[in-house]
Design an enzyme around this catalytic site. Structure first.
Site, mmCIF file in Angstrom:
data_model
loop_
_atom_site.group_PDB
_atom_site.id
_atom_site.type_symbol
_atom_site.label_atom_id
_atom_site.label_comp_id
_atom_site.label_asym_id
_atom_site.label_seq_id
_atom_site.Cartn_x
_atom_site.Cartn_y
_atom_site.Cartn_z
ATOM 1 C CD GLU A 1 -2.087 3.917 3.645
ATOM 2 O OE1 GLU A 1 -1.346 3.377 2.127
ATOM 3 O OE2 GLU A 1 -3.028 4.343 3.747
ATOM 4 C CG HIS B 1 -1.858 -1.025 0.589
ATOM 5 N ND1 HIS B 1 -2.984 -0.945 1.460
ATOM 6 C CD2 HIS B 1 -2.191 -2.012 0.589
ATOM 7 C CE1 HIS B 1 -4.103 -1.992 1.782
ATOM 8 N NE2 HIS B 1 -3.384 -2.369 0.494
ATOM 9 C CB CYS C 1 -2.174 1.661 6.315
ATOM 10 S SG CYS C 1 -1.311 0.870 4.612
ATOM 11 C CB CYS D 1 -6.335 -0.295 5.009
ATOM 12 S SG CYS D 1 -4.435 -1.086 4.954
#
Length: 169
Positions: free
Chosen positions: A75, A73, A106, A103
């Site tokens: 992040e 992701h 993360c 999410c």
């Protein structure tokens, strides 16, 4: 013998936007556009260290498809780069800018990295870990004080996502 319960120091503290937030969020939006060009869900992230004239120490965009990695992701990509640049997995004092609400995975990484502040753009009512209904239970799990500012350049971040998914349908 009785033991006193330790006070919880866990908290998600709402914070207002500052004059630098839009500048850094625009850079994160640039990362989101890179992801879209690669066919990835257009989310971008940036890790900034310092106040005022801070420096960018990590940037990233979603790479789950191109890396065949469910953890790639935006992040996490940005946090990994920032940790290498800082020479430490703890990014105490850093601010993470991300174009969409993180999410749960993360958010856990953000807490482990000891990021001081999270600034996000568009909310994610389905999967966002900070959405109002989930914020209090999640905050109790963090064991970390995290200042959060949401909605920075929300229309821009939201429209990139909507466009991407509209084109896919």
């Amino acid at each position: 013998m009785t033991f006193a319960r330790r006070p919880r120091h866990t908290s998600v503290v709402p914070r207002r936007s500052n004059e630098h937030d839009e500048t850094y969020m625009r850079l994160a939006l640039r990362e989101a556009r890179r992801a879209a060009r690669l066919g990835e869900v257009p989310v971008g992230a940036l890790v900034v260290m310092g106040e005022g004239p801070a420096r960018v120490i990590g940037r990233g965009h979603n790479m789950t498809i191109s890396r065949d990695d469910p953890t790639a992701h935006a992040e996490l990509v940005a946090l990994r780069k920032a940790a290498r640049a800082a020479g430490n997995y703890r990014l105490t004092g850093a601010t993470l800018y991300v174009t969409k609400e993180p999410c749960l995975m993360c958010l856990g990484a953000i807490a482990h990295a000891r990021v001081a502040r999270l600034v996000y753009g568009a909310p994610d009512p389905k999967r966002g870990a900070l959405h109002a209904a989930r914020m209090k239970p999640v905050a109790r799990l963090l064991h970390h004080k995290l200042e959060v500012t949401g909605g920075v350049l929300e229309p821009e971040g939201g429209s990139i996502l909507k466009e991407f998914f509209h084109d896919r349908r």
